[in-house]
Design an enzyme around this catalytic site. Structure first.
Site, PDB file in Angstrom:
ATOM      1  N   CYS A   8       0.858  -1.175   0.000  1.00 41.04           N
ATOM      2  CA  CYS A   8       0.000   0.000   0.000  1.00 41.04           C
ATOM      3  C   CYS A   8       0.901   1.233   0.000  1.00 41.04           C
ATOM      4  CB  CYS A   8      -0.874  -0.002   1.247  1.00 41.04           C
ATOM      5  SG  CYS A   8      -1.998   1.405   1.353  1.00 41.04           S
ATOM      6  N   HIS A  66      -9.108  -3.929  -1.663  1.00 40.86           N
ATOM      7  CA  HIS A  66      -8.091  -3.138  -0.962  1.00 40.86           C
ATOM      8  C   HIS A  66      -8.426  -1.645  -1.044  1.00 40.86           C
ATOM      9  CE1 HIS A  66      -3.743  -2.127   0.096  1.00 40.86           C
ATOM     10  NE2 HIS A  66      -4.223  -0.975  -0.349  1.00 40.86           N
ATOM     11  N   GLU A  67      -8.722  -1.169  -2.264  1.00 42.24           N
ATOM     12  CA  GLU A  67      -8.976   0.278  -2.425  1.00 42.24           C
ATOM     13  C   GLU A  67     -10.253   0.702  -1.697  1.00 42.24           C
ATOM     14  OE1 GLU A  67      -6.601   1.996  -3.275  1.00 42.24           O
ATOM     15  OE2 GLU A  67      -5.425   0.399  -4.182  1.00 42.24           O
ATOM     16  N   HIS A  90     -10.057   1.411   1.974  1.00 43.08           N
ATOM     17  CA  HIS A  90      -9.574   2.748   2.354  1.00 43.08           C
ATOM     18  C   HIS A  90     -10.740   3.696   2.618  1.00 43.08           C
ATOM     19  CE1 HIS A  90      -5.218   2.594   1.926  1.00 43.08           C
ATOM     20  NE2 HIS A  90      -5.317   1.988   0.752  1.00 43.08           N
TER      21      HIS A  90
HETATM   22 NI    NI Z   1      -3.678   1.039  -0.135  1.00 43.68          NI
END
Ligand code: NI
Length: 181
Positions: A104, A146-147, A150
């Site tokens: 990341c 993953h995105e 966030h």
């Molecule tokens: Ni990330």
């Protein structure tokens, strides 16, 4: 536009829930997306979320415009088409999980093994307000999970189930063609 500073883990904004986009196709939104794209490209990211450049809005981008491009941070990743995704909604298509290495831009120099749903449906909008709906698997499913994490204040180390599978990229992948951020 410009390459922005990427917030690193420890910054409280990265732990906030991002707000949805209510107005599409605005100058501000296009500028934000350009800044995110410039920053992602400059850092060879597989994706980036708006909170990572300090903007707590539900905007992520991921993938590559030129599918032939080699990403030095993820040389083995399947090609993922360049995607701008706003106000995403993710739905797993089964309980099946797959483990894979993640890094990341907000956790520079490190990698960890993270379990993710193997197959996902995702919905949302592009920057013009056009609906997006896709069924994906493999690295595409991983990067979108993953995105979108966030946007909910979740960083991948919080998803690692065995912290022995977490460490410095240049140690774990010593001698391999993987950029250590
Ligand atoms: Ni990330």
């Amino acid at each position: 536009m410009s390459v922005k500073k990427v917030l690193r883990m420890g910054e409280p904004l990265l732990l906030q829930k991002a707000a949805p986009i209510t107005l599409f196709d605005t100058l501000e939104l296009h500028q934000l997306i350009q800044d995110m794209e410039d920053t992602m490209l400059a850092m060879s990211g597989a994706g980036i979320a708006a909170p990572q450049i300090g903007v707590s809005l539900q905007v992520v981008i991921f993938g590559q415009k030129e599918l032939k491009n080699h990403n030095p941070r993820y040389p083995d990743a399947d090609s993922v088409p360049y995607t701008v995704l706003l106000n995403p909604e993710l739905t797993p298509l089964s309980d099946e999980l797959e483990e894979g290495w993640e890094g990341c831009l907000s956790v520079p120099g490190m990698r960890g093994i993270v379990p993710r749903y193997a197959r996902m449906k995702y919905k949302g909008y592009d920057q013009y307000g056009n609906a997006i709906e896709r069924l994906v698997s493999g690295f595409h499913a991983r990067v979108v999970q993953h995105e979108c994490d966030h946007l909910n204040g979740v960083l991948y180390p919080m998803r690692i189930t065995d912290l022995r599978n977490f460490g410095f990229t240049d140690v774990i992948f010593a001698g391999q063609d993987i950029q250590d951020d």
